[in-house]
Design a protein around this motif. Structure first.
Motif, PDB file in Angstrom:
ATOM      1  N   LYS A 112       0.810  -1.217   0.000  1.00  5.16           N
ATOM      2  CA  LYS A 112       0.000   0.000   0.000  1.00  5.16           C
ATOM      3  C   LYS A 112       0.845   1.269   0.000  1.00  5.16           C
ATOM      4  O   LYS A 112       0.304   2.376   0.036  1.00  5.16           O
ATOM      5  N   ALA A 113       2.170   1.128  -0.011  1.00  2.00           N
ATOM      6  CA  ALA A 113       3.071   2.283   0.094  1.00  2.00           C
ATOM      7  C   ALA A 113       3.370   2.863  -1.282  1.00  2.00           C
ATOM      8  O   ALA A 113       3.684   2.124  -2.223  1.00  2.00           O
ATOM      9  N   GLU A 114       3.318   4.183  -1.393  1.00  2.00           N
ATOM     10  CA  GLU A 114       3.625   4.836  -2.660  1.00  2.00           C
ATOM     11  C   GLU A 114       5.127   4.948  -2.925  1.00  2.00           C
ATOM     12  O   GLU A 114       5.562   4.737  -4.055  1.00  2.00           O
ATOM     13  N   PRO A 115       5.975   5.285  -1.936  1.00  2.00           N
ATOM     14  CA  PRO A 115       7.428   5.329  -2.192  1.00  2.00           C
ATOM     15  C   PRO A 115       7.964   3.923  -2.456  1.00  2.00           C
ATOM     16  O   PRO A 115       7.705   2.979  -1.701  1.00  2.00           O
ATOM     17  N   THR A 116       8.729   3.770  -3.514  1.00  2.00           N
ATOM     18  CA  THR A 116       9.179   2.435  -3.905  1.00  2.00           C
ATOM     19  C   THR A 116      10.264   1.864  -2.996  1.00  2.00           C
ATOM     20  O   THR A 116      10.427   0.643  -2.932  1.00  2.00           O
ATOM     21  N   ASN A 117      11.000   2.728  -2.271  1.00  2.00           N
ATOM     22  CA  ASN A 117      12.052   2.175  -1.424  1.00  2.00           C
ATOM     23  C   ASN A 117      11.504   1.382  -0.250  1.00  2.00           C
ATOM     24  O   ASN A 117      12.262   0.745   0.483  1.00  2.00           O
ATOM     25  N   ALA A 118      10.190   1.386  -0.056  1.00  2.00           N
ATOM     26  CA  ALA A 118       9.581   0.537   0.967  1.00  2.00           C
ATOM     27  C   ALA A 118       9.837  -0.943   0.682  1.00  2.00           C
ATOM     28  O   ALA A 118       9.833  -1.775   1.599  1.00  2.00           O
ATOM     29  N   ASN A 119      10.102  -1.274  -0.580  1.00  2.00           N
ATOM     30  CA  ASN A 119      10.350  -2.669  -0.951  1.00  2.00           C
ATOM     31  C   ASN A 119      11.641  -3.222  -0.365  1.00  2.00           C
ATOM     32  O   ASN A 119      11.854  -4.438  -0.374  1.00  2.00           O
ATOM     33  N   LEU A 120      12.510  -2.361   0.165  1.00  2.00           N
ATOM     34  CA  LEU A 120      13.717  -2.854   0.832  1.00  2.00           C
ATOM     35  C   LEU A 120      13.373  -3.674   2.069  1.00  2.00           C
ATOM     36  O   LEU A 120      14.210  -4.432   2.563  1.00  2.00           O
ATOM     37  N   ALA A 121      12.156  -3.528   2.569  1.00  2.00           N
ATOM     38  CA  ALA A 121      11.729  -4.324   3.721  1.00  2.00           C
ATOM     39  C   ALA A 121      11.662  -5.808   3.379  1.00  2.00           C
ATOM     40  O   ALA A 121      11.699  -6.660   4.284  1.00  2.00           O
ATOM     41  N   LEU A 122      11.568  -6.134   2.099  1.00  2.00           N
ATOM     42  CA  LEU A 122      11.458  -7.524   1.670  1.00  2.00           C
ATOM     43  C   LEU A 122      12.809  -8.172   1.432  1.00  2.00           C
ATOM     44  O   LEU A 122      12.879  -9.340   1.042  1.00  2.00           O
ATOM     45  N   LEU A 123      13.890  -7.438   1.689  1.00  2.00           N
ATOM     46  CA  LEU A 123      15.231  -7.930   1.378  1.00  2.00           C
ATOM     47  C   LEU A 123      15.667  -9.053   2.311  1.00  2.00           C
ATOM     48  O   LEU A 123      16.513  -9.871   1.951  1.00  2.00           O
ATOM     49  N   GLY A 124      15.125  -9.083   3.529  1.00  2.00           N
ATOM     50  CA  GLY A 124      15.460 -10.163   4.457  1.00  2.00           C
ATOM     51  C   GLY A 124      16.583  -9.841   5.416  1.00  2.00           C
ATOM     52  O   GLY A 124      16.991 -10.725   6.188  1.00  2.00           O
ATOM     53  N   ASP A 125      17.111  -8.609   5.396  1.00  2.00           N
ATOM     54  CA  ASP A 125      18.208  -8.253   6.294  1.00  2.00           C
ATOM     55  C   ASP A 125      17.787  -7.184   7.309  1.00  2.00           C
ATOM     56  O   ASP A 125      18.639  -6.570   7.942  1.00  2.00           O
ATOM     57  N   LYS A 126      16.483  -6.969   7.468  1.00  2.00           N
ATOM     58  CA  LYS A 126      15.999  -5.900   8.342  1.00  2.00           C
ATOM     59  C   LYS A 126      15.290  -6.464   9.581  1.00  2.00           C
ATOM     60  O   LYS A 126      14.776  -7.579   9.580  1.00  2.00           O
ATOM     61  N   ARG A 127      15.280  -5.647  10.625  1.00  2.00           N
ATOM     62  CA  ARG A 127      14.419  -5.858  11.778  1.00  2.00           C
ATOM     63  C   ARG A 127      13.334  -4.791  11.742  1.00  2.00           C
ATOM     64  O   ARG A 127      13.486  -3.781  11.049  1.00  2.00           O
ATOM     65  N   PHE A 128      12.257  -4.990  12.516  1.00  2.00           N
ATOM     66  CA  PHE A 128      11.111  -4.094  12.393  1.00  2.00           C
ATOM     67  C   PHE A 128      10.577  -3.674  13.763  1.00  2.00           C
ATOM     68  O   PHE A 128      10.571  -4.455  14.712  1.00  2.00           O
ATOM     69  N   VAL A 129      10.151  -2.419  13.823  1.00  2.00           N
ATOM     70  CA  VAL A 129       9.393  -1.900  14.954  1.00  2.00           C
ATOM     71  C   VAL A 129       8.090  -1.355  14.389  1.00  2.00           C
ATOM     72  O   VAL A 129       8.106  -0.540  13.452  1.00  2.00           O
TER      73      VAL A 129
END
Length: 427
Positions: A112-129
């Protein structure tokens, strides 16, 4: 004193390391063995010297025995201080790697995100809050004494603000520096409210493609590139993500050749790297020459057809010069046909810094590096390349605690992107 501290318990919210030490028993055993051997060596070397309390206060040019005793005592005191500091400081344990359920939540928010860099969340090297309503998240990595968020929080504005504060509170509880890397100018107020300092990182090039065409004198170089590519037998196609698995062996071959030619390792965090699980999330743009794939890039699509971009770009070393320019042109034409508003072609690091004599020191250092740092990175060349597409330039910033910690924060960010100190030094 204990009674006074107990009444203030709520203010001591950081978890200590006393009952969760990061040193192992093997490490303690090794240090103890080294100290025992050191004591034995001193006693053995000066076994002919009769011990006396006066030895501690004997300062002479050839007084090796007194000097050894004092050095041994100094080593024991230093080790004790280091151990006590280590045990009593806050326990800096990052949140665990995201579970499958959390990753599914992340993927739904990214869609649902308009900025495309949100897709970096799918890279598998991130943690989330996450925000309290679970509608927004901050993706981050850990390096040194910093937790580094990649970009602005992803999600609706009201939830994104809460996610940013949740991340800020998590960093405070862990006793680490909160860092937001590559944040947009429009969201600086959020980080100013957090008491952070801003450093301009560079400018992002975004091409308006709602009315994009190759007509007019301003696009003559792009028309020439497209014509030259067609004469060389190049063609462009979009591979649906459902078919990417079939193409994976060919894509890996291109990627390995590219990495070998560049003598470079994979980066991460703010850049995609070749990972099959990651690439299966996206459509691919592929350039073929006489039916043989020679270049590819994965497509990032923003919600509501707001923005189109690419992440991982790879091509064969013997490919036609200008193959990536041809790929960009075809993607912009494709994005125009699909109704997208913008095409993001990435950031030009350190560009656009103010050169006024009263500008902050960081701006003057950035400008000097941009103009004279070609030996280390193609700053001006990258900016000039992106200028071919007549983009609009948008500034990007680093939000961090500032002050004397800025150098350490920048080191932590660089180390995280490079994949570690060893890879950073190798490059």
């Amino acid at each position: 004193l204990l009674i006074a501290l107990l009444s203030c318990r709520e203010h001591f919210y950081r978890r200590g390391s006393l009952f969760a030490p990061s040193w192992t028993w093997g490490w303690f055993g090794g240090v103890a063995m080294a100290l025992v051997l050191l004591v034995w060596l001193v006693l053995f070397a000066f076994r002919h010297v009769e011990y006396s309390s006066n030895l501690w206060w004997d300062f002479a040019y050839h007084g090796d025995a007194p000097r050894s005793l004092r050095a041994l005592l100094g080593a024991l005191i230093a080790l004790t201080l280091v151990a006590m500091t280590r045990l009593l400081r806050s326990h800096r344990e990052p949140p665990p790697i995201a579970s499958t359920e959390e990753l599914n939540e992340v993927a739904a928010i990214v869609a649902k995100a308009e900025p495309t860099n949100a897709n970096l969340a799918l890279l598998g090297d991130k943690r989330f809050v996450f925000s309290e309503d679970r509608k927004a998240f901050v993706m981050f990595g850990c390096s040194g004494n910093s937790w580094i968020a990649m970009g602005d929080p992803v999600g609706p504005d009201e939830s994104a603000d809460d996610a940013a504060w949740q991340f800020r509170e998590a960093c405070d509880a862990a006793g680490v520096s909160p860092v937001f890397y590559q944040v947009a100018e429009s969201s600086l107020g959020r980080y100013i409210d957090m008491g952070m300092s801003m450093r301009k990182l560079g400018e992002v090039a975004r091409v308006p493609i709602a009315n994009f065409s190759l007509d007019g004198s301003i696009r003559k170089d792009l028309r020439r590139s497209k014509k030259k590519a067609a004469e060389a037998g190049l063609s462009f196609r979009i591979i649906d993500k459902s078919q990417v698995a079939v193409w994976m062996p060919k894509l890996r071959e291109i990627s390995d050749l590219w990495l070998g030619d560049k003598s470079a390792g994979e980066k991460g965090f703010s850049f995609g790297y070749f990972d099959e699980t990651y690439l299966l999330n996206f459509d691919l743009a592929v350039v073929e020459q006489n039916g043989d794939p020679i270049a590819f890039a994965n497509l990032w699509r923003g919600a509501n057809h707001h923005e189109l971009s690419i992440d991982l770009m790879r091509y064969k070393p013997d490919a036609l010069h200008g193959v990536m320019e041809y790929l960009f042109v075809e993607l912009m034409l494709y994005g125009h046909e699909q109704g997208y508003q913008w095409f993001d072609i990435g950031m030009a690091p350190l560009s656009g810094a103010s050169t006024h004599r009263l500008a902050p020191l960081w701006n003057r250092v950035s400008d000097f590096t941009f103009r004279h740092g070609e030996r280390f990175y193609n700053f001006k060349g990258l900016r000039a390349y992106k200028e071919k597409f007549a983009p609009l330039w948008t500034p990007m910033y680093l939000a961090s605690p500032g002050g004397i910690s800025t150098a350490r924060v920048l080191t932590d960010v660089t180390t995280l992107i490079s994949g570690g100190v060893a890879k950073l030094l190798h490059r």
